[in-house]
Design a protein around this motif. Structure first.
Motif, PDB file in Angstrom:
ATOM      1  N   ARG A   1       0.727  -1.273   0.302  1.00 15.82           N
ATOM      2  CA  ARG A   1       0.014   0.077  -0.165  1.00 15.82           C
ATOM      3  C   ARG A   1       0.715   1.370   0.019  1.00 15.82           C
ATOM      4  O   ARG A   1       0.562   2.279  -0.688  1.00 15.82           O
ATOM      5  CB  ARG A   1      -0.883   0.051   1.274  1.00 15.82           C
ATOM      6  N   GLU A   2       1.977   1.363   0.669  1.00 12.14           N
ATOM      7  CA  GLU A   2       2.749   2.514   0.985  1.00 12.14           C
ATOM      8  C   GLU A   2       3.794   2.619  -0.125  1.00 12.14           C
ATOM      9  O   GLU A   2       3.993   1.937  -1.025  1.00 12.14           O
ATOM     10  CB  GLU A   2       3.649   2.286   2.236  1.00 12.14           C
ATOM     11  N   SER A   3       3.832   3.833  -0.401  1.00 12.94           N
ATOM     12  CA  SER A   3       4.903   4.180  -1.901  1.00 12.94           C
ATOM     13  C   SER A   3       6.132   4.559  -1.409  1.00 12.94           C
ATOM     14  O   SER A   3       7.097   4.276  -2.250  1.00 12.94           O
ATOM     15  CB  SER A   3       4.269   5.548  -2.274  1.00 12.94           C
ATOM     16  N   TRP A   4       6.502   4.518  -0.251  1.00 14.29           N
ATOM     17  CA  TRP A   4       7.767   4.670   0.494  1.00 14.29           C
ATOM     18  C   TRP A   4       8.510   3.425   0.415  1.00 14.29           C
ATOM     19  O   TRP A   4       7.707   2.472   0.735  1.00 14.29           O
ATOM     20  CB  TRP A   4       8.059   5.673   1.426  1.00 14.29           C
ATOM     21  N   SER A   5       9.914   3.385   0.560  1.00  7.07           N
ATOM     22  CA  SER A   5      10.561   2.064   0.834  1.00  7.07           C
ATOM     23  C   SER A   5      11.944   2.147   1.619  1.00  7.07           C
ATOM     24  O   SER A   5      12.499   3.437   1.327  1.00  7.07           O
ATOM     25  CB  SER A   5      11.057   1.571  -0.666  1.00  7.07           C
ATOM     26  N   ASN A   6      12.309   1.442   2.290  1.00  6.55           N
ATOM     27  CA  ASN A   6      13.556   1.680   2.914  1.00  6.55           C
ATOM     28  C   ASN A   6      14.654   0.980   2.045  1.00  6.55           C
ATOM     29  O   ASN A   6      15.778   0.642   2.394  1.00  6.55           O
ATOM     30  CB  ASN A   6      13.425   0.977   4.262  1.00  6.55           C
ATOM     31  N   GLY A   7      14.537   0.570   0.786  1.00 10.85           N
ATOM     32  CA  GLY A   7      15.485   0.129   0.022  1.00 10.85           C
ATOM     33  C   GLY A   7      16.721   0.623  -0.068  1.00 10.85           C
ATOM     34  O   GLY A   7      17.806   0.398   0.041  1.00 10.85           O
ATOM     35  N   PRO A   8      16.743   1.875  -0.356  1.00 12.35           N
ATOM     36  CA  PRO A   8      17.988   2.974  -0.547  1.00 12.35           C
ATOM     37  C   PRO A   8      18.881   2.914   1.009  1.00 12.35           C
ATOM     38  O   PRO A   8      20.254   2.644   0.791  1.00 12.35           O
ATOM     39  CB  PRO A   8      17.490   4.361  -0.462  1.00 12.35           C
ATOM     40  N   VAL A   9      18.234   2.854   1.941  1.00  9.70           N
ATOM     41  CA  VAL A   9      18.959   2.553   3.360  1.00  9.70           C
ATOM     42  C   VAL A   9      19.428   1.302   3.548  1.00  9.70           C
ATOM     43  O   VAL A   9      20.660   0.869   3.928  1.00  9.70           O
ATOM     44  CB  VAL A   9      17.703   3.036   4.385  1.00  9.70           C
ATOM     45  N   GLU A  10      18.798   0.174   3.175  1.00 12.89           N
ATOM     46  CA  GLU A  10      19.261  -1.053   3.012  1.00 12.89           C
ATOM     47  C   GLU A  10      20.680  -1.506   2.210  1.00 12.89           C
ATOM     48  O   GLU A  10      21.230  -1.804   2.237  1.00 12.89           O
ATOM     49  CB  GLU A  10      18.203  -2.323   2.598  1.00 12.89           C
ATOM     50  N   GLY A  11      20.319  -0.713   0.942  1.00 13.19           N
ATOM     51  CA  GLY A  11      21.443  -0.711  -0.084  1.00 13.19           C
ATOM     52  C   GLY A  11      22.740   0.116   0.679  1.00 13.19           C
ATOM     53  O   GLY A  11      23.796  -0.661   0.228  1.00 13.19           O
ATOM     54  N   HIS A  12      22.600   1.182   1.110  1.00  9.14           N
ATOM     55  CA  HIS A  12      23.877   1.600   1.915  1.00  9.14           C
ATOM     56  C   HIS A  12      24.444   0.751   3.020  1.00  9.14           C
ATOM     57  O   HIS A  12      25.627   0.578   2.998  1.00  9.14           O
ATOM     58  CB  HIS A  12      23.409   2.933   2.532  1.00  9.14           C
ATOM     59  N   ILE A  13      23.607   0.249   3.808  1.00 13.76           N
ATOM     60  CA  ILE A  13      24.099  -0.767   4.751  1.00 13.76           C
ATOM     61  C   ILE A  13      24.718  -1.991   4.200  1.00 13.76           C
ATOM     62  O   ILE A  13      25.791  -2.386   4.485  1.00 13.76           O
ATOM     63  CB  ILE A  13      22.725  -1.232   5.566  1.00 13.76           C
TER      64      ILE A  13
END
Length: 114
Positions: free
Chosen positions: A67-79
């Motif tokens: 449902r949500e449009s945001w993602s924590n993908g960029p943060v996970e990518g940096h980690i």
């Protein structure tokens, strides 16, 4: 692909389920997840049944992610990038070496040598 589908009907069913689940993820239709889960469980394929069982443990999070449009993908990518870099240095590097490798060089400073 056609030969494999003919030789192994379970593969064809599993591929169809995976592609339809990918479609659900791409379209973001949370309402269709329950229908897909029922279909996957009824497929008789152990791997998909197990996936549905694990998916069911955190179904609310899955539906919210759709449902949500945001993602924590960029943060996970940096980690992931940080962990990869640290592994490359075999854990010997302290904070200062990590900082020197990760932060962009300031203008006018000489490039670091490896």
């Amino acid at each position: 692909m056609d030969t494999l589908k003919k030789a192994c009907p379970d593969f064809a069913r599993m591929r169809s389920l995976v592609l339809s689940f990918r479609g659900i993820l791409q379209s973001g239709k949370a309402a269709t997840v329950a229908r897909w889960m029922k279909k996957a469980t009824g497929s008789g394929i152990y791997g998909t049944k197990r996936f549905v069982r694990k998916l069911n443990h955190d179904l609310a999070a899955v539906k919210n992610a759709l449902r949500e449009s945001w993602s924590n993908g960029p943060v996970e990518g940096h980690i992931n990038r940080l962990k990869t870099l640290k592994r490359q240095m075999y854990g010997r590097a302290g904070f200062e070496v990590l900082r020197a490798r990760l932060l962009p060089m300031s203008r006018g400073s000489p490039p670091h040598r490896k």
